[in-house]
Design an enzyme around this catalytic site. Structure first.
Site, mmCIF file in Angstrom:
data_model
loop_
_atom_site.group_PDB
_atom_site.id
_atom_site.type_symbol
_atom_site.label_atom_id
_atom_site.label_comp_id
_atom_site.label_asym_id
_atom_site.label_seq_id
_atom_site.Cartn_x
_atom_site.Cartn_y
_atom_site.Cartn_z
ATOM 1 N N THR A 178 0.825 -1.126 0.151
ATOM 2 C CA THR A 178 0.044 0.032 0.000
ATOM 3 C C THR A 178 0.820 1.253 -0.036
ATOM 4 O OG1 THR A 178 -1.502 -1.293 1.146
ATOM 5 C CG2 THR A 178 -1.896 1.203 1.129
ATOM 6 N N ASP A 179 2.050 1.079 0.822
ATOM 7 C CA ASP A 179 2.862 2.494 0.684
ATOM 8 C C ASP A 179 3.499 2.507 -0.628
ATOM 9 O OD1 ASP A 179 2.525 3.427 3.446
ATOM 10 O OD2 ASP A 179 4.526 2.134 4.000
ATOM 11 N N VAL A 180 3.887 1.408 -1.341
ATOM 12 C CA VAL A 180 4.517 1.486 -2.783
ATOM 13 C C VAL A 180 3.446 2.019 -3.609
ATOM 14 C CG1 VAL A 180 5.369 -0.015 -4.448
ATOM 15 C CG2 VAL A 180 6.294 -0.383 -2.070
#
Length: 407
Positions: free
Chosen positions: A178-180
């Protein structure tokens, strides 16, 4: 010259989503100045082991996590809690095209570093805020972490084996996906805002939220729910809408088949010596294979245990059905295709001239990605950047360091 050469990016973010975004921009040629805390720097500098090894093979204090998302940047260490530190960041923002931050919604306002304050100084500034939940809504003030968002955003409910199966239950993805993805969506938003500025002359606020990105990235699974009113379940490595699309155990290890249509299934059936499967009305069409998932999966599983994974992959690939081994990361990085695409790069580091990392997947024919520098040491570029951007003299820089404003 890179595609974004001439674009100045002031990066106040830390950990992964923001730094991933700014690293992509830096790879494309932007001049990214990473603003870090005096004495500490980005949180991920301390997220080890593992740490980079120096030229003699000794462990350094440069965390691998930090290095994975901060190449091609310059580091400036500034204490933004001080009035002089805030003045420096404002002055840098006035000379920048883009600012990226991932502070809690509204928390930069007390420093005069919020969008409204900085856009009044620099109307062309593209200001990208990356938070867990965005700038609005009942959760706007809550901190957001990838693991939490994978759970809240529905991803973990469809990841992992089914309940009742050994090892069943919700699972997070093995990388902070999700961060990426939020970093990548933020790159898109920033580039769109820069293009819009060419027409309007104005910058704008990009409000990016991990939860928004995760919900958007549910893709066909969210639409399946909207079409049926039934939340999709977990299928392990199987696919909700396609069969066979799964991992299978051979005599030695697992491998993957991703059979996307009926003609591929017919070819697969012939390749594995079971041509009668594609003529069976239970399996001839994908919709029937989905309905008879357990039956066809068991037939295939029994067949594949008779030979090695590599033998099956070789046999099936010859009929152009998508198939592959399940590699660990060492195997993946040793894959000849990865080598042929130049995905492992050497970026000499002050502590290790043979430092290697995974490169960018972006291949541009006219303005290719360049690897200009490894992830910087904390504050290693403070003097150079502030002299270049703000014309500060050596005496002024020395005084600011003595005052604890800079490092």
């Amino acid at each position: 010259m890179g595609a974004l050469t001439g674009i100045r990016v002031l990066d106040l973010s830390r950990v992964l989503a923001g730094p991933w975004c700014s690293q992509v921009l830096a790879d494309l040629g932007a001049d990214v100045v990473k603003v870090e805390r005096v004495g500490l720097g980005d949180d991920t500098r301390a997220w080890g082991p593992p740490y980079m090894k120096d030229a003699q093979g000794n462990e350094t204090q440069e965390a691998s996590y930090y290095q994975s998302s901060n190449r091609n940047k310059r580091s400036v260490a500034v204490d933004i809690a001080t009035e002089k530190g805030q003045e420096i960041v404002r002055a840098l923002a006035a000379e920048s095209d883009v600012l990226i931050e991932n502070f809690k919604a509204g928390s930069l306002k007390k420093y005069g570093l919020d969008y409204e304050s900085l856009s009044s100084l620099n109307p062309g500034l593209v200001y990208c805020s990356i938070t867990g939940f965005g700038q609005t809504g009942p959760r706007a003030q809550e901190p957001g972490y990838d693991f939490i968002i994978q759970g809240m955003g529905g991803l973990m409910s469809i990841t992992g084996e089914r309940d009742g199966v050994q090892g069943g239950g919700p699972q997070k993805v093995g990388v902070a996906v999700t961060d990426v993805m939020t970093g990548l969506y933020s790159v898109i938003a920033i580039q769109a805002a820069l293009l819009a500025r060419e027409k309007t002359g104005r910058g704008q606020h990009c409000d990016m939220a991990l939860l928004d990105v995760q919900v958007a990235a549910l893709g066909n699974q969210s639409q399946n729910y909207l079409s049926t009113g039934v939340s999709p379940g977990r299928y392990g490595n199987a696919h909700a809408n396609i069969v066979p699309y799964n991992s299978f155990r051979a005599s030695d290890k697992d491998f993957i088949i991703a059979c996307g249509n009926d003609s591929q299934f017919a070819a697969l059936s012939r390749a594995i010596g079971l041509p009668e499967l594609s003529a069976d009305p239970r399996f001839s069409k994908n919709e029937n294979r989905v309905r008879n998932r357990d039956v066809i999966t068991q037939i295939l599983s029994d067949r594949f245990r008779r030979d090695t994974a590599e033998a099956w992959v070789n046999r099936i690939s010859k009929v152009r059905v998508p198939v592959g081994l399940i590699n660990d990361i060492a195997d993946a990085l040793a894959e000849p295709q990865v080598d042929a695409r130049g995905m492992l790069v050497n970026i000499p580091h002050p502590m290790n001239p043979d430092f290697k990392m995974v490169g960018s997947p972006i291949h541009l024919s006219d303005t290719p990605v360049e690897y200009r520098r490894p992830a910087p040491l904390l504050g290693q570029d403070t003097n150079d950047v502030l002299a270049e951007y703000l014309d500060l003299s050596p005496e002024q820089l020395s005084q600011l360091k003595n005052d604890g404003v800079l490092e």
